[in-house]
Design a protein around this motif. Structure first.
Motif: not given
Length: 222
Positions: A53-57, A61-67, A71-76
């Protein structure tokens, strides 16, 4: 185990599984790095369920930093220690962008300087991505090394150093995977499947049916 027995064990593991790979799912070096950070004290299966779920979203690094951390915590959140891991991953992404132009560094020193990345994680990345002959000692490898008499040691680094000395060079690149898989599916912590073990005759431990004589694993190896 004698040098000849060690070589024979790896010869058999190679014949049974010529091209072993990590069970973590990823498409890029960055995704592998994140997956390994998330795998601390968690199963690969659990990490894969979250990163599907996390990687498609957030595939970069740019996209995850923006999350961001929240936001990351919600996926994991299904993974143990998810809040601290989300914090580390968010910081890791920022440092990759600020210091490495968004690329995963190839040196151990640079990898270990990233948040949430220790020696074991760095070794996994160096081995899986760049095929460097390094040994990432986790709970499975620590147990197998001690139990089989392959590489005894009271701590993770002692087992790592012993394995690097004792494993023949021609097997070193894939040795990490063979040992993890052996520990995960055959030489398990409780009730090891000795009857299914292809290196049973080489093992220096008696058949395990009760208590495990392997020394307790230091917290840093989980």
């Amino acid at each position: 185990m004698s040098k000849a027995a060690v070589a024979e064990a790896f010869s058999r593991w190679q014949a049974a599984n010529p091209h072993p790979v990590t069970e973590l799912e990823y498409e890029t070096p960055f995704q592998l790095l994140v997956a390994v950070v998330l795998s601390a004290q968690a199963t690969d299966k659990g990490v894969n369920l979250a990163t599907r779920r996390l990687f498609p979203a957030a595939p970069t690094p740019e996209a995850m930093a923006t999350l961001g951390e929240a936001g990351i915590a919600e996926y994991i959140k299904t993974i143990g220690l998810f809040r601290n891991k989300a914090k580390n991953v968010a910081m890791l992404c920022r440092q990759l962008l600020e210091r490495h132009a968004g690329e995963v560094p190839r040196s151990r020193e640079a990898l270990e300087a990233l948040p949430g990345v220790g020696r074991k994680t760095a070794n996994v990345v160096l081995n899986a991505i760049w095929r460097e002959p390094v040994m990432a000692v986790d709970t499975h490898i620590f147990r197998v090394g001690n139990r089989m008499g392959l590489a005894a040691g009271k701590d993770v680094r002692a087992v790592e150093d012993a394995l690097m000395r004792r494993i023949p060079k021609e097997y070193l690149v894939d040795a990490h995977h063979w040992l993890i898989l052996h520990g995960r599916y055959v030489c398990t912590a409780r009730s090891p499947r000795c009857s299914q073990c292809i290196v049973r005759d080489l093992c220096q431990s008696p058949d395990k049916t009760g208590a495990d004589a392997t020394p307790p694993l230091p917290d840093s190896a989980h």
